[in-house]
Motif scaffolding. Structure first.
Motif, mmCIF file in Angstrom:
data_model
loop_
_atom_site.group_PDB
_atom_site.id
_atom_site.type_symbol
_atom_site.label_atom_id
_atom_site.label_comp_id
_atom_site.label_asym_id
_atom_site.label_seq_id
_atom_site.Cartn_x
_atom_site.Cartn_y
_atom_site.Cartn_z
ATOM 1 N N GLY A 109 0.889 -1.293 0.053
ATOM 2 C CA GLY A 109 0.038 -0.050 0.038
ATOM 3 C C GLY A 109 0.828 1.335 -0.032
ATOM 4 N N GLN A 110 2.232 1.195 -0.275
ATOM 5 C CA GLN A 110 3.019 2.252 -0.175
ATOM 6 C C GLN A 110 3.665 2.530 -1.476
ATOM 7 N N TRP A 111 3.921 3.370 -2.180
ATOM 8 C CA TRP A 111 5.061 3.758 -3.157
ATOM 9 C C TRP A 111 6.294 3.670 -2.847
ATOM 10 N N VAL A 112 6.993 2.910 -3.708
ATOM 11 C CA VAL A 112 8.383 2.301 -3.308
ATOM 12 C C VAL A 112 9.373 2.858 -4.561
ATOM 13 N N ARG A 113 10.139 3.785 -4.348
ATOM 14 C CA ARG A 113 11.400 4.093 -5.445
ATOM 15 C C ARG A 113 12.384 3.210 -5.395
ATOM 16 N N GLU A 114 12.734 2.616 -6.613
ATOM 17 C CA GLU A 114 13.864 1.834 -6.866
ATOM 18 C C GLU A 114 14.927 2.487 -7.568
#
Length: 182
Positions: free
Chosen positions: A129-134
């Motif tokens: 449920g969270q945006w994650v930047r890779e």
């Protein structure tokens, strides 16, 4: 983006969630993705950066085993002269899957062990449920996964959400994907 079906049809649609423009993927007992030809020089743009978000994850998926090889989200980089069905094109896939494997694990695909390697970027539901930047160095990741230097050109980029093996519900979001220079 061009759709590519292998089994069933994952539902892909443009949307926005949390103020982020995205492609939403909902698995329907399916294995299908979207791809686009990109043909860029890897040595000039060795970094790949993206955002993704998983809202539903298949807990029993295991990418090492043919009859449980599902993942919530994957970004495929296909090298050389590929097609989505070309089994001779080396392919590196960044995946978010169940917690059965640790992050940074590299796994041979049980369907294409000599040409497709999965690199587990996220495992488990810690960040559901969270945006994650890779941000990944594709040159280094390819070398680690295949034990050799990568081909010079990334021909195709694909996104893929897959739940045809487990049948467990899956929902993923793909934000911007960018190849970055050195």
């Amino acid at each position: 983006w061009t759709p590519q079906r292998f089994r069933g049809e994952t539902e892909y649609e443009k949307t926005a969630i949390g103020g982020v423009a995205a492609i939403r993927a909902i698995g329907r007992n399916s294995a299908s993705g979207l791809y686009r030809r990109v043909a860029y020089q890897l040595t000039e743009h060795p970094w790949l950066e993206w955002t993704w978000r998983i809202d539903r994850l298949q807990l029993t998926a295991d990418i090492r085993v043919k009859d449980r090889e599902d993942f919530a989200a994957a970004i495929f980089l296909i090298f050389d002269q590929p097609g989505m069905l070309d089994h001779d094109a080396p392919t590196l896939a960044y995946v978010w899957t169940s917690d059965l494997l640790p992050e940074n694990a590299i796994v041979d695909s049980p369907h294409r062990p000599s040409m497709l390697r999965y690199l587990v970027v996220r495992s488990g539901g810690n960040r559901l449920g969270q945006w994650v930047r890779e941000r990944r160095n594709v040159l280094e990741d390819f070398s680690r996964a295949f034990g050799r230097e990568p081909p010079q050109i990334v021909e195709v980029l694909a996104i893929f959400t897959d739940n045809d093996q487990t049948g467990e519900p899956v929902e993923a979001y793909y934000g911007a994907i960018t190849a970055l220079p050195r």
